[in-house]
Design an enzyme around this catalytic site. Structure first.
Site, mmCIF file in Angstrom:
data_model
loop_
_atom_site.group_PDB
_atom_site.id
_atom_site.type_symbol
_atom_site.label_atom_id
_atom_site.label_comp_id
_atom_site.label_asym_id
_atom_site.label_seq_id
_atom_site.Cartn_x
_atom_site.Cartn_y
_atom_site.Cartn_z
ATOM 1 N N ARG A 235 -11.064 -18.657 6.393
ATOM 2 C CA ARG A 235 -9.997 -18.724 7.394
ATOM 3 C C ARG A 235 -10.537 -18.839 8.815
ATOM 4 N NH1 ARG A 235 -5.614 -14.352 4.911
ATOM 5 N NH2 ARG A 235 -4.902 -15.742 3.239
ATOM 6 N N GLY B 6 2.220 -14.339 0.380
ATOM 7 C CA GLY B 6 2.241 -15.489 -0.523
ATOM 8 C C GLY B 6 2.085 -15.172 -1.993
ATOM 9 N N GLY B 7 1.880 -13.892 -2.345
ATOM 10 C CA GLY B 7 1.886 -13.498 -3.744
ATOM 11 C C GLY B 7 0.601 -13.756 -4.507
ATOM 12 N N ALA C 235 0.824 -1.211 0.000
ATOM 13 C CA ALA C 235 0.000 0.000 0.000
ATOM 14 C C ALA C 235 0.856 1.257 0.000
ATOM 15 C CB ALA C 235 -0.937 -0.010 1.205
ATOM 16 N N ASN D 174 5.176 -6.794 5.918
ATOM 17 C CA ASN D 174 4.575 -8.109 5.688
ATOM 18 C C ASN D 174 4.406 -8.425 4.213
ATOM 19 O OD1 ASN D 174 4.233 -9.115 8.296
ATOM 20 N ND2 ASN D 174 2.297 -8.046 8.579
ATOM 21 N N GLU E 263 -3.486 -2.533 5.689
ATOM 22 C CA GLU E 263 -3.950 -3.206 6.907
ATOM 23 C C GLU E 263 -4.120 -2.282 8.096
ATOM 24 O OE1 GLU E 263 -2.901 -7.202 9.581
ATOM 25 O OE2 GLU E 263 -1.628 -6.670 7.872
ATOM 26 N N GLU F 27 10.278 4.024 6.725
ATOM 27 C CA GLU F 27 10.175 2.634 7.160
ATOM 28 C C GLU F 27 10.997 2.460 8.427
ATOM 29 O OE1 GLU F 27 9.545 -0.849 8.112
ATOM 30 O OE2 GLU F 27 8.571 -0.406 6.185
#
Length: 512
Positions: free
Chosen positions: A344, A98-99, A65, A93, A480, A85
């Site tokens: 999930r 997992g792409g 993002a 993350n 997130e 950062e």
């Protein structure tokens, strides 16, 4: 305003200047109680007489993002853009993701004969989210995911090579990167950002936001040279944002204290899939300047993680590729216990209810077909994924009642043959085959804290809302760190869509 009201307001501001006042606000933030009027704590902080650095747009966080926001801010006319950062490496993350990028009606779906639509994706998101999703925000993701995916392909050069499935979706819509990792996207974003002249600063931690007397966020105090997790490390500096700040600092899955405030069950005995810096101090810094939080108690556990490896590991890439192709077994009973293609939360709750690790398995057809070779190789090298010459050997390894287990595999295979699961209604894919061909592969599963659905409240323009029900001027958020998009459950693969869609929106609007 009456004189009495003026005195009360003045008294409040004076109180907030004290250490006790700031501590009181922090206490209200972590208990989820409203802080009114919302911008007082920021407004009473004196602005620095001299700023150490000045940019048009400052982005906090270097994941999907944040980098998308920085790129689009630059493209929208921001002359100077900086990405801050706190960790020694970029990507957060996102770089260990997992792409899988979920989007409807994509090239890979058409090549695989899958019919999909934004309407169906939105329906899946709302159903999984228990209809707690803010419909407008969820709809923006569903209806803009395809364009966002194509932007990463055509503008950034990201390569997607296979179509994957995640539990809770109605169809296969996860477009997998060429290396089955989010690093494919992060590296391409980083290259583009540098090409455009975005300045990326590592080891730079946000301490607090600074606002002018009108409550507009105009900058921040940071610590440069910060060494995680030492809050006393580094040197204080002040950075000004001429136009706006974009907060994209991620979730708080590794902030045990903060997550326990919202869900006391999530103690330090539950590990996390996240990188160590997934802590919530930037989110709380926004709350301290009046930003409103939403749905912070919806914290997702990944049902595909293994107790036999640290962090995210390789087993999630093994497990999620096998759902709908291989069975999930409770080793104590030797039987299946829940539908493998459930979302999930459903699967994580079912595993926890079992009370001990379960296994996911596949054979010599399903595993090579579905699992990315490097994930299988690394998982086997660590011992988290095991290989067996027979089903009897699988039963012995996990102390299962062999006769019951063998009968259960036969029952599973009968469901695969007719493509209908009479026991749990698992979605069985048309190219699935019975689990009969050795060698067999298996891995243990036990949930880990994975994603925080709650965060800052934003609107369709990615503006952060305050407790006064108006946007906090000069502050945008994406990824997130925000809440409302996913409701109770984030579906797998939708994080990439969320981050890129709202990252681009936030960057464009921040530059404006």
């Amino acid at each position: 305003m009456k004189q009495d009201d003026s005195n009360k307001a003045l008294s409040r501001r004076n109180f907030l200047k004290t250490a006790g006042g700031a501590a009181a606000i922090a206490g209200l933030v972590t208990t989820g109680l409203p802080i009114l009027p919302g911008k007082a704590e920021a407004a009473c902080e004196p602005l620095p007489k001299k700023w150490d650095e000045t940019y048009d747009v400052v982005v906090i966080g270097s994941g999907f993002a944040g980098l998308a926001a920085a790129i689009e801010a630059k493209n929208a006319g921001a002359k100077d853009v900086a990405v801050l950062e706190k960790m020694p490496v970029y990507g957060g993350n996102s770089i260990i993701n997992g792409g899988d990028f979920c989007a409807p009606d994509t090239r890979l779906q058409k090549e695989n004969g899958v019919e999909d639509s934004p309407e169906l994706m939105l329906k899946d998101m709302l159903r999984a989210g228990l209809y707690l999703n803010h419909p407008e925000l969820a709809g923006i993701v569903a209806y803009n995911a395809k364009a966002a995916l194509e932007w990463t392909e055509s503008y950034l050069g990201v390569k997607y090579t296979r179509l994957n499935f995640h539990g809770g979706h109605s169809v296969k819509r996860a477009n997998g990167t060429i290396n089955s990792s989010g690093s494919e996207l992060v590296s391409k974003e980083l290259a583009k950002a540098k090409e455009l002249g975005v300045k990326i600063q590592l080891r730079t931690k946000l301490v607090k936001f600074l606002a002018d007397k009108e409550g507009r966020i105009v900058g921040m105090e940071v610590r440069k040279g910060y060494k995680f997790p030492d809050d006393n490390s580094g040197k204080a500096a002040f950075i000004k944002a001429r136009r706006a700040v974009v907060l994209s600092s991620g979730g708080f899955s590794n902030d045990v204290a903060l997550r326990q405030i919202h869900d006391p069950r999530l103690t330090d005995k539950l590990f996390s899939t996240n990188q160590p810096g997934a802590t919530g101090e930037a989110l709380l810094a926004a709350c301290l300047v009046g930003a409103m939080d939403v749905q912070m108690d919806w914290i997702q556990l990944g049902p595909w993680t293994s107790p036999d490896e640290k962090g995210f590991g390789q087993v999630p890439l093994f497990c999620e590729r096998l759902v709908g192709y291989g069975p999930m077994i409770n080793p104590k009973t030797g039987k299946r216990f829940f539908k493998e293609t459930g979302n999930r939360k459903e699967r994580a709750d079912a595993i926890i209810l079992v009370g001990h690790p379960v296994i996911i398995m596949g054979d010599s057809y399903a595993v090579p077909k579905q699992v990315f070779p490097n994930a299988l190789k690394l998982g086997m090298e660590s011992g988290a994924i095991k290989k067996f010459d027979s089903l009897e050997a699988v039963a012995k390894e996990y102390n299962m009642p062999a006769t019951v287990f063998l009968e259960e595999i036969k029952r599973w295979n009968s469901f695969v043959e007719k493509k209908k699961d009479d026991d749990f209604d698992c979605m069985i894919f048309k190219d699935a085959r019975p689990t009969v061909e050795a060698p067999f592969y298996a891995a243990r599963l036990w949930p880990k804290v994975h994603h925080t659905m709650g965060g800052l409240l934003i609107n369709k323009n990615a503006q952060v809302y305050g407790f006064d029900m108006n946007p906090v001027k000069g502050l945008y958020a994406c990824g997130e760190v925000t809440g409302g998009v996913h409701g109770a459950v984030r579906l797998g693969g939708v994080a990439m869509a969320d981050c890129i869609v709202f990252g681009r929106i936030a960057g464009k609007n921040a530059a404006g």
